[in-house]
Scaffold this active site. Structure first.
Site, PDB file in Angstrom:
ATOM      1  N   ASP A  66      -7.940  -6.950 -10.356  1.00 42.56           N
ATOM      2  CA  ASP A  66      -7.154  -5.739 -10.637  1.00 42.56           C
ATOM      3  C   ASP A  66      -6.574  -5.783 -12.047  1.00 42.56           C
ATOM      4  O   ASP A  66      -6.451  -6.848 -12.652  1.00 42.56           O
ATOM      5  CB  ASP A  66      -6.041  -5.519  -9.587  1.00 42.56           C
ATOM      6  CG  ASP A  66      -5.015  -6.646  -9.550  1.00 42.56           C
ATOM      7  OD1 ASP A  66      -5.404  -7.826  -9.651  1.00 42.56           O
ATOM      8  OD2 ASP A  66      -3.812  -6.344  -9.421  1.00 42.56           O
ATOM      9  N   GLU A 128      -3.251  -8.888  -7.821  1.00 41.24           N
ATOM     10  CA  GLU A 128      -2.443  -9.940  -8.453  1.00 41.24           C
ATOM     11  C   GLU A 128      -1.280  -9.312  -9.216  1.00 41.24           C
ATOM     12  O   GLU A 128      -0.165  -9.813  -9.201  1.00 41.24           O
ATOM     13  CB  GLU A 128      -3.308 -10.770  -9.410  1.00 41.24           C
ATOM     14  CG  GLU A 128      -2.599 -11.994  -9.997  1.00 41.24           C
ATOM     15  CD  GLU A 128      -1.801 -11.733 -11.258  1.00 41.24           C
ATOM     16  OE1 GLU A 128      -1.005 -12.601 -11.643  1.00 41.24           O
ATOM     17  OE2 GLU A 128      -1.944 -10.655 -11.873  1.00 41.24           O
TER      18      GLU A 128
HETATM   19 ZN    ZN Z   1      -3.550 -11.494 -15.155  1.00 41.60          ZN
END
Ligand code: ZN
Length: 376
Positions: A66, A128
């Site tokens: 992401d 994340e």
């Molecule tokens: Zn990163």
């Protein structure tokens, strides 16, 4: 491969499945099977695959798929199209952190041809950037496997310098519930905005104390635990004593400092405010909701994973960073971890994010040296 990966809009609010399915199909083309670990909505997934012997534990190359949003940022090129200019490749995710994943994926045929004795595991995660959410179910899935990785290298942008520690992070929302009254009758109300302001000011005091008195670790910038309030909303009109106020704050702790102690301190302070509030209204309350907790990473310079990253990168020294990574979660799960990847955090999350092409060359060299070692 980088051009391909940055072409997928994997902003954390979007699905990452197109990228994951592409990686799965790519691996499948070389006869490598992947395990996908989905989130509960089935719109996002982690991918885990092993190159080389499946019955041995090896080295995990881990990266998040992401990226942060481009909303409101002034880009000079299409953020989802890699644009090469002056020795740099511009795109969202070029440094944070699709280049590392792309180099690893591009080298899959080479890894397989190298006849690895120590396997290389690939871990691609989701979400994340919004609290290291995806890696948690991936780690849970790894725990169920007979063979799990022995060591982990996360390719967050560190300019290919091994990073052995990062700060931990706790995110909170505080809700103050007071009591409404006409603003001429302040004694009959409980002012939620003022109580929130007192807590925010207290948190600021805690932050100042750490800035001035430590504890310190000079390898971090800044070298102390930080506490910061990021948002606040409260009240409806000036002539009403406000009933509700809500604010968010975070703690970014040095590996040695227990965020639980910090929480205990501000909760103790909130309790002293509560007595006065409840003397006016029994319903008054102060709630703290810890909605994200990501532990710090702290590896020792002598650890095998650190020695490995130093040998592969050719770096003489190691660093520590203040941004949070998935490293602390892997370490907590018993997988020693270091951070080392192409590009710089200075360019991450900004408009015109780029990775320097020489960083990509260094990353490829790093992986090829890993390949040689793993084949021995
Ligand atoms: Zn990163």
């Amino acid at each position: 491969m980088i051009r391909k990966l940055v072409g997928f809009d994997t902003t954390s609010r979007e699905s990452n499945l197109a990228l994951i399915e592409f990686a799965r199909d790519w691996l499948d083309g070389f006869g490598v099977k992947s395990e996908l670990v989905f989130d509960e909505t089935k719109h996002k997934a982690n991918l885990y695959a092993t190159l080389g012997p499946e019955d041995k534990s090896g080295i995990l190359l881990s990266g998040h798929t992401d990226v942060v949003p481009v909303d409101g940022q002034d880009w000079h090129s299409d953020p989802f199209k890699a644009t090469e200019k002056d020795g740099r490749l511009y795109a969202r995710g070029s440094s944070d952190m699709k280049s590392f994943i792309a180099v690893a994926l591009a080298l899959v045929p080479d890894f397989l041809a190298a006849k690895l004795k120590t396997p290389i595991h690939l871990g691609l995660t989701y979400d994340e950037e919004v609290g290291c959410l995806g890696v948690r179910p991936l780690i849970a899935a790894l725990a169920k496997r007979k063979v799990k990785p022995r060591l982990c290298i996360i390719g967050e942008p560190t300019s290919m310098q091994p990073v052995i520690a990062n700060k931990g992070k706790r995110s909170y929302v505080c809700r103050v519930h007071g009591h409404e009254a006409h603003s001429s009758l302040t004694h009959a109300g409980v002012n939620a905005v003022e109580t929130a302001a007192e807590i925010v000011a207290y948190l600021k005091g805690m932050a100042r104390r750490r800035r001035d008195k430590g504890p310190f670790d000079q390898a971090f910038v800044p070298p102390y635990t930080t506490i910061h309030t990021g948002t606040i909303q409260g009240g409806t009109a000036l002539n009403i004593v406000p009933r509700d106020c809500r604010f968010e704050f975070e703690i970014r702790n040095l590996p040695g400092e227990d965020p639980g102690d910090i929480r205990a301190e501000f909760e103790r302070h909130a309790k002293t405010l509560l007595a006065e509030m409840q003397a006016v209204s029994r319903d008054a309350k102060i709630e703290f909701d810890e909605y994200n907790a990501t532990p710090a990473l702290s590896a020792e310079p002598g650890e095998e994973v650190v020695q490995l990253a130093r040998a592969l990168s050719g770096a003489n020294s190691t660093g520590k960073v203040s941004f949070t990574t998935e490293g602390g979660l892997y370490q907590e799960a018993g997988i020693p971890t270091v951070i080392c990847g192409p590009g710089s955090i200075e360019q991450a999350h900004k408009p015109d994010e780029f990775v320097a092409l020489d960083q990509l060359g260094q990353c490829e060299g790093f992986m090829r040296r890993l390949m040689e070692r793993a084949a021995q």
